[in-house]
Design an enzyme around this catalytic site. Structure first.
Site, short mmCIF file in Angstrom:
data_model
loop_
_atom_site.label_atom_id
_atom_site.label_comp_id
_atom_site.label_asym_id
_atom_site.label_seq_id
_atom_site.Cartn_x
_atom_site.Cartn_y
_atom_site.Cartn_z
N GLU A 1 -28.12 -15.10 -6.69
CA GLU A 1 -27.14 -15.17 -5.70
C GLU A 1 -27.71 -14.41 -4.58
O GLU A 1 -27.69 -13.40 -4.46
CB GLU A 1 -25.57 -14.90 -6.32
CG GLU A 1 -24.63 -15.22 -5.30
CD GLU A 1 -24.09 -14.40 -4.28
OE1 GLU A 1 -24.62 -14.42 -3.10
OE2 GLU A 1 -23.31 -13.63 -4.61
N CYS B 1 -20.98 -11.37 0.70
CA CYS B 1 -21.82 -12.58 0.67
C CYS B 1 -21.06 -13.57 1.03
O CYS B 1 -21.50 -14.89 1.43
CB CYS B 1 -22.49 -12.77 -0.81
SG CYS B 1 -21.51 -12.45 -2.21
#
Lengths: 521, 521
Positions: free
Chosen positions: A245, A282
């Site tokens: 990720e 994020c």
């Protein structure tokens, strides 16, 4: 050997050493132990592994104050944020216990022997089994929920895979204490000793990914860091899945109707979202498409006003701090409008920065201008309200793809436009939000925290129930004697959902697994 | 431009040219068209795509004689084998239509808004969506079922992904005719023109995998060929999943009790299995563990007798022929016992070879000695019957892992041993068979045709219902207006299984999808 030492972001000074950097031999020893004990961990079975996760959750909860204290020192995050994150990590362990007890994750399928258009078919029974030891790299920005105590650990252990953690250099003490709590809980529970391991230091992480006993890697971090590990994976004799990720700018699109109806609200909420966790999320909204109109001006004015009331923000470490300073300096040169918070100016020591908001016209947008920057900054891009769909498509085409995309739409008569924008953004994201902000990722069955490259490199999520699929592989038994089958594939087993003869079959009511209440006790 | 020309294996002479090798520009044009039409193909929806697959199946069935005829010339396979394989390919297209109509493959999940221990949760709705254009590389050995008409094509189209095929150089004419039939059926159905494409030649295949519009690769072929494509994938700016089915030796273990009870039967069936399709099957039993005992001798004698009654075998192409000749020559030098068929000796022209059986003691076994060889050959390894589990574990440790592993066990009192052998072989394979042979892979819900490296490089199957998962990615909608949701996620939709609030929910009976009968019409 190198000592691994955290840094206090408030002073930029070193904290006490946590551990020594792991040697190649030590990594090999941990990996060998994990491989040796993998089958024993699997053989605990679903129900016992669920109990193990619950025991870990309880152990973490008991040490809440201790882990918050060290995490606060290493990250500078406010106690409220850390407490919320720890609650989330504990919930996540219990959630995966519930996923185990429910049992659908095994994807159990039974095709009994019979005739087909291709001739007789044997008895075939399939389920998913753990892939073996998993290396988990935690993220800097979530010292609990995406680190040692995080979703990769929880989902890999749930799957039945031993986990070897790579302690993040930004919070090694938090990592060590978290690991100690989990491994003591595992030992007290009677789990095999190879269930958990931890390594420290850059080389230890590289050695771990290269080790032949490791069967998958879970990683949350930067694109560069992920790419470096991916290169190691690609160089292995035996390729393994790397679940990274990596990088996300999370575009937010404000339609003309939304700006007309809620300009001030959206402007204020935007600032609250991109300064959450000092913008080190994020899912931070890194680019916001706002109409070039009076309504759009109101939105930007509200955001600017909110920003100037924002206090200086504390970043996690020197790398993020330097990068933020350099990237915002560049944005300041290239954007038409730049606003920095003015409530107070950042202290000269420590990793404090001013939050910032930039504005640029769509004509000047490119992927170099808007890329992921960790820290409290976002870029407003003004588009022509007369051509909203084309302009949004053009903007997204010039930007990297993301974990999320958000559409702020009006309350009525905007449905056709919302549908067309959904069609545009769906290729660029793994989660599409409406009239909200992407920060905050609920742990639930339907969650997806994953998206097209470069936000991740996989077709899976790292948050939510289905994250477990990353650490499982299918195994089919053909004409097996009942006695050698896993219990979930035996003919008389009815406690989990299974597909039998092509038909999905629910557990019989009187033999159901533990009730939801006990699953989250 | 290079003409693509098949070869008649019976004479080793060239057939008529099929097509020109595809230029880089042509590949780019096809990829662009696929990307352009991807959304339209997805938007046909599950039910219409199911109808499309059924229409394709019917079209292939109507041209059965034509495709059999050209495949026979290009592959040398017997008409019976080709007819069976075509039946399988047609069944597979219809099977995926049934998978679409059933709808579980979408993994639809709805978590309605509500309170959680972490605070309020938004409405989250998840399903799987197609990943975009897929490149499919067919295998030499299955001109229908693992080629243009094969499982990768069927599962990718079912997922909603446009497919661009790489015609196999060993049967370019079969590939072209198969493609023409599918694309004419798609056109007649009204599917978008970018639904299918085909490229010819090695460079065309490489260009295809490198093209930015391609979102996944399905490959069935050699380890070397797969590795070369994997290197291209790893060199892309944007990584994509590569699903390679590569290399497998499929160990068969015969326990002392099985040898005692069924030595002759197992010996005969073994030869039938490893000479099926002239031994050019990825599930061919390439190594057989037989006890060093009188029972084991009887098994080997029966196999030898069956072998000497076997006619010479015709291989597919020059590469396989040369490799088989070289590899069996090497085995002849290194093994204690070598038996070749003697019913007739192979003709001097064409790609005919003698089937062969080798025997070696466990002490001399290594991964160099036993590796995948395409062609009618297998290696018997003799083990010490007193130490069956340890010896089997030792043998498997020295061999590459496989798609399958097989245990032949005795009829009674062998259960404990069978269980222990299962524990040994499960780490080395994706399908475990009992008292059978691994050749023959049923298309069904529970099938798994995939296994640990080097048999595949993925955690998925390429045969059976779940093969569709390879070409899907998760997408979650947060607080979406009903009107922009895919119909399968709308609140009033009840026609497929969905997980709602954590609970798996079956379709309501009166709104069920089409009955199984219509799904395989």
């Amino acid at each position: 050997m190198t000592a691994i030492t955290g840094t206090d972001p408030r002073t930029a000074g070193p904290l006490e050493p946590t551990a020594q950097a792991s040697s190649t031999d030590h990594v090999a020893e941990l990996a060998g132990r994990a491989a040796h004990d993998a089958f024993a961990l699997e053989n605990l079975g679903r129900e016992r592994r669920a109990d193990l996760l619950d025991a870990m959750a309880a152990a973490v909860e008991r040490r809440r104050d201790d882990v918050i204290e060290i995490a606060s020192r290493e990250t500078g995050f406010a106690d409220a944020k850390l407490n919320g994150e720890l609650t989330r990590a504990v919930f996540q362990l219990r959630f995966f216990a519930a996923v185990l007890r429910e049992g659908s994750y095994l994807e159990a399928i039974i095709d009994r022997a019979g005739d087909t258009p291709m001739g007789p078919r044997p008895d075939l029974r399939r389920l998913l089994v753990p892939i073996g030891p998993v290396a988990v790299f935690g993220a800097s920005n979530f010292p609990f929920a995406f680190s040692v105590l995080g979703g990769d650990t929880a989902s890999a252990l749930a799957a039945g895979c031993p986990v070897i953690l790579k302690a993040h250099d930004s919070h090694p003490g938090t990592s060590k204490l978290s690991y100690d709590i989990l491994s003591e809980a595992a030992e007290a529970f009677g789990a095999p000793s190879g269930t958990l391991g931890i390594v420290y230091g850059l080389q230890g992480g590289a050695d771990l990914v290269a080790h032949s006993a490791i069967r998958a890697v879970g990683f949350t971090g930067s694109l560069n860091g992920g790419q470096a590990l991916l290169d190691i994976v690609n160089g292995r004799d035996e390729p393994i899945p790397f679940y990274g990720e990596l990088s996300s700018i999370n575009p937010v699109i404000v339609t003309p109707a939304a700006a007309s109806e809620r300009a001030e609200q959206i402007g204020r909420d935007l600032v609250a979202s991109f300064t959450t966790g000092a913008g080190q999320l994020c899912t931070k909204p890194g680019v916001v498409l706002v109409p070039r109109s009076a309504d759009g001006d109101r939105l930007v004015d509200a955001a600017t006003a909110a920003l100037t009331e924002t206090a200086p923000q504390l970043l996690l470490n020197e790398r993020i701090y330097s990068s933020y300073t350099a990237e915002t300096a560049q944005l300041r040169q290239r954007c038409q409008v730049a606003t920095f918070d003015a409530a107070a100016s950042a202290p000269a020591s420590g990793f404090y920065v001013d939050a910032a908001l930039f504005e640029v016209d769509l004509a000047h947008l490119d992927g170099d201008l808007v890329r992921e920057i960790f820290g409290p900054v976002s870029v407003i891009v003004r588009y022509d309200a007369e051509q909203v769909v084309d302009q949004v498509a053009s903007a997204l085409h010039r930007l990297p793809r993301s974990l999320t995309a958000t559409v702020h739409h009006g309350s009525t008569a905007d449905e056709d436009l919302t549908g067309r924008l959904t069609a545009v953004v769906r290729e660029t994201a793994g989660r599409i939000l409406y009239n909200g902000f992407p920060t905050g990722v609920a742990v639930s069955w339907a969650q997806n925290h994953g998206g097209p490259w470069p936000s991740t490199n996989s077709l899976h999520t790292s948050v939510g129930a289905t994250a477990i699929r990353r650490f499982l592989r299918p195994l089919t038994f053909q004409n097996a004697p009942e006695s050698v089958l896993p219990q979930e594939l035996r003919s008389d087993f009815e406690r989990i959902p299974r597909r039998i003869g092509g038909v999905l079959t629910l557990p019989s009511a009187d033999t159901g697994t533990s009730a939801p209440a006990s699953a989250t006790r």
